[in-house]
Design a protein around this motif. Sequence first.
Motif, PDB file in Angstrom:
ATOM      1  N   SER A 152       1.057   4.172  -2.685  1.00 33.16           N
ATOM      2  CA  SER A 152       0.440   5.282  -1.939  1.00 33.16           C
ATOM      3  C   SER A 152      -1.085   5.230  -1.939  1.00 33.16           C
ATOM      4  O   SER A 152      -1.770   6.179  -2.280  1.00 33.16           O
ATOM      5  CB  SER A 152       0.964   6.654  -2.350  1.00 33.16           C
ATOM      6  OG  SER A 152       1.135   6.785  -3.699  1.00 33.16           O
ATOM      7  N   LYS A 153      -1.566   4.079  -1.533  1.00 31.43           N
ATOM      8  CA  LYS A 153      -2.989   3.879  -1.247  1.00 31.43           C
ATOM      9  C   LYS A 153      -3.075   3.172   0.098  1.00 31.43           C
ATOM     10  O   LYS A 153      -2.276   2.270   0.364  1.00 31.43           O
ATOM     11  CB  LYS A 153      -3.621   2.947  -2.274  1.00 31.43           C
ATOM     12  CG  LYS A 153      -3.537   3.434  -3.678  1.00 31.43           C
ATOM     13  CD  LYS A 153      -4.916   3.633  -4.237  1.00 31.43           C
ATOM     14  CE  LYS A 153      -4.764   4.195  -5.642  1.00 31.43           C
ATOM     15  NZ  LYS A 153      -5.997   4.380  -6.331  1.00 31.43           N
ATOM     16  N   SER A 154      -4.020   3.539   0.874  1.00 27.34           N
ATOM     17  CA  SER A 154      -4.131   2.869   2.169  1.00 27.34           C
ATOM     18  C   SER A 154      -4.738   1.477   2.008  1.00 27.34           C
ATOM     19  O   SER A 154      -4.509   0.590   2.827  1.00 27.34           O
ATOM     20  CB  SER A 154      -5.012   3.692   3.092  1.00 27.34           C
ATOM     21  OG  SER A 154      -6.337   3.651   2.621  1.00 27.34           O
TER      22      SER A 154
ATOM     23  N   HIS B 189      -7.848   1.067   2.369  1.00 25.26           N
ATOM     24  CA  HIS B 189      -8.941   1.036   3.345  1.00 25.26           C
ATOM     25  C   HIS B 189     -10.147   1.838   2.898  1.00 25.26           C
ATOM     26  O   HIS B 189     -10.016   2.920   2.328  1.00 25.26           O
ATOM     27  CB  HIS B 189      -8.478   1.631   4.677  1.00 25.26           C
ATOM     28  CG  HIS B 189      -7.349   0.883   5.289  1.00 25.26           C
ATOM     29  ND1 HIS B 189      -7.207  -0.475   5.167  1.00 25.26           N
ATOM     30  CD2 HIS B 189      -6.302   1.313   6.030  1.00 25.26           C
ATOM     31  CE1 HIS B 189      -6.119  -0.862   5.813  1.00 25.26           C
ATOM     32  NE2 HIS B 189      -5.539   0.201   6.324  1.00 25.26           N
TER      33      HIS B 189
ATOM     34  N   GLN C  63      -3.686   9.590   4.688  1.00 28.85           N
ATOM     35  CA  GLN C  63      -3.654   8.334   3.942  1.00 28.85           C
ATOM     36  C   GLN C  63      -4.123   7.160   4.782  1.00 28.85           C
ATOM     37  O   GLN C  63      -3.587   6.053   4.696  1.00 28.85           O
ATOM     38  CB  GLN C  63      -2.249   8.058   3.407  1.00 28.85           C
ATOM     39  CG  GLN C  63      -1.785   9.114   2.415  1.00 28.85           C
ATOM     40  CD  GLN C  63      -0.516   8.693   1.722  1.00 28.85           C
ATOM     41  OE1 GLN C  63       0.552   8.658   2.325  1.00 28.85           O
ATOM     42  NE2 GLN C  63      -0.625   8.343   0.450  1.00 28.85           N
ATOM     43  N   LYS C  64      -5.113   7.438   5.609  1.00 32.87           N
ATOM     44  CA  LYS C  64      -5.702   6.332   6.360  1.00 32.87           C
ATOM     45  C   LYS C  64      -6.760   5.637   5.536  1.00 32.87           C
ATOM     46  O   LYS C  64      -7.033   4.451   5.740  1.00 32.87           O
ATOM     47  CB  LYS C  64      -6.329   6.855   7.656  1.00 32.87           C
ATOM     48  CG  LYS C  64      -5.307   7.239   8.700  1.00 32.87           C
ATOM     49  CD  LYS C  64      -5.900   7.260  10.088  1.00 32.87           C
ATOM     50  CE  LYS C  64      -4.803   7.409  11.116  1.00 32.87           C
ATOM     51  NZ  LYS C  64      -5.287   7.252  12.491  1.00 32.87           N
TER      52      LYS C  64
ATOM     53  N   ASN D 267       0.824  -1.201   0.000  1.00 32.98           N
ATOM     54  CA  ASN D 267       0.000   0.000   0.000  1.00 32.98           C
ATOM     55  C   ASN D 267       0.863   1.257   0.000  1.00 32.98           C
ATOM     56  O   ASN D 267       0.562   2.230  -0.681  1.00 32.98           O
ATOM     57  CB  ASN D 267      -0.922   0.004   1.216  1.00 32.98           C
ATOM     58  CG  ASN D 267      -1.988  -1.071   1.111  1.00 32.98           C
ATOM     59  OD1 ASN D 267      -2.397  -1.446   0.010  1.00 32.98           O
ATOM     60  ND2 ASN D 267      -2.431  -1.582   2.247  1.00 32.98           N
TER      61      ASN D 267
END
Lengths: 346, 346
Positions: free
Chosen positions: A57-59, A61, A118-119, A53
């Motif tokens: 650069s993606k959570s 979630h 970035q949660k 992730n």
Amino acid sequence: MVSRKEVAKLAGVSEATVSRVLNAAGPIKEETRRRVQDAANQLGYVPSALARNFARSKSGHLGVVMPYVPKAHLFSAYFFSEMLSGIGSKARDSGLDLLLLFRKPGEKMDYSGLFRQQKIDACIILGARDDHDELEALKRLQEEGRPFCVMNHHFAGQSFCEVDADHVEGSRTAVSHLIEQGCKRIAFLNGPDIYSNSTERLKGYRTALQDAGIEYDRELLLEGNYSRRSGLEASATIAGRLNDIDAVFAANDRMAIGVMQGLRELGLGVDQFPAFIGYDDSDVAEMAVPPLSSVRVPFYEMGVLATSKLIPDPLERISALELTGCASIRELLSTELIIRASSIRQ
Amino acid sequence: MVSRKEVAKLAGVSEATVSRVLNAAGPIKEETRRRVQDAANQLGYVPSALARNFARSKSGHLGVVMPYVPKAHLFSAYFFSEMLSGIGSKARDSGLDLLLLFRKPGEKMDYSGLFRQQKIDACIILGARDDHDELEALKRLQEEGRPFCVMNHHFAGQSFCEVDADHVEGSRTAVSHLIEQGCKRIAFLNGPDIYSNSTERLKGYRTALQDAGIEYDRELLLEGNYSRRSGLEASATIAGRLNDIDAVFAANDRMAIGVMQGLRELGLGVDQFPAFIGYDDSDVAEMAVPPLSSVRVPFYEMGVLATSKLIPDPLERISALELTGCASIRELLSTELIIRASSIRQ
DNA sequence: TTGTAGGCGTTATCAC
DNA sequence: GTGATAACGCCTACAA
């Protein structure tokens, strides 16, 4: 922790190749694939979702915002759990994990912050409040182009992505049913009008009356707060006007049951009860005495829908576009009137 | 996305200094701190939780495993939502986020995998099943030294970290109360004994009888599956032996209500009902007719406790050690008997 | 078909 | 007090 590097070394290939094999990406010679697989199995390698992730650069979630539920249980846990199940089911298909976010009492949510930290990659808001701070927070999200969806509430004048049930029609149907049963003086115990649901239900109530040529009487309007207790309190008023009221339509099951309880405590028997219809068709409806007719709301499906609007399945998206030309902003699912003993007059 | 680097540049300091300021770590000259703060504010910098967690190789998540809840709602959403709230409240204090994990129908959970994927740092299991696969999965977790806690279930012969309520005592109290009310023939509608809760309740039931010198009669034992429907079904048996049964103790509220419903459908009035006690004190208990006495279980507090066992507050940990010498493996919270009309014989 | 290498945004450990 | 600079484990062009 065994990492990709070790797998690469053991398999005698580069790390990139390991990734290709494990992500089934790019062309791979069969023998290489086997070597890598074997090495990975042998080492018990499991790719780190965290690192993945981060690299993308993606959570990974989907945030789900839960309303604050005080000890004085205003709402039933029922529909949150239903919606959550729907959301979870769809999210899992999309490889997203659910991040649960509890709203605190007075706290204004910093939705934007959740994205910037970035949660979360997307967000579903279950307990939206219609106040200034909340609205500003959501407007900001929209300006920033964040994917989010509000469930169960409509912000008038905005073009947020919203998923709700058709409460106008749901209420109209319920009240029409009461009228068909011969009821003419139908009290409506609604929730506070800070909830768009409440005003929609009122609209459906009035439409049904109008369709039947029954005059709307403000005196028949009562307001509770969706708690059983508020139904209990409303029961005093209703009991005092039982010669003038032949049915009660409540904006949720709990209030309906509260009213029943109140009447019962005042010594009334079921045979002296007005007709009753509740709303939500939560699990308590069929436990009521008498079993409570209610408007079923497809909470689970609403959760699924909200999620797929945020994470459109590529295939679905294509066909949706072919069919409609664009995704609609606000979507309403239909309700269904579930008729039980409480609303039958014979 | 504005990153630390940009803040550092704008403030004219190194990235390390930016981190020191924002993490309030290490000594910082006041003027530097201000410059950094200003730069951060000006740029609207928000540190990435994703990157931070990655760098620390911690996910920052507490996993919560939810049971599979089929459409045929076996369980009430009530206690899951209560436990979740407790967990969420404590987790938030510890800076952990909640990752919701839904168990699928037949699927065996790969708990270990969740850790190895670095999706979670710790785990609370709400819907533990007592089958072979589940046990193996948990044993593996323990071998690997993962922090996890099982709620509401006891795995006999294991030394897992578990948080539960004292169902032996809860049941004993309930049944004793019935005996005090003059009941002697107390039917017990229990859940399936794959749940440790069920066997514990049976133990409490028997203890109460024994204390009162009442002989245990296997004929009074009925088994449901915690659903209202199973209570409904059991009601036939109970109705047929109403001359021999003067009270019903059910292992949850829904079954108790199901029995009441069944009796009612058979034409029995409340005055002909046996005494009733349910379990959980869920929201439906007070909606029942008559209002259902029930054993209250501190679900919220159980959630808080489970969480703090996994993420011990440093201070608490110290004092706990001072007091007890070690943290206990299995902890039981007390229940409380809530007496309502259903169990009062006058 | 496979390898190389830069980058993701922090933390943490050294030096200075 | 502050600044460099390795990690962290993976993804993804771009090369070969």
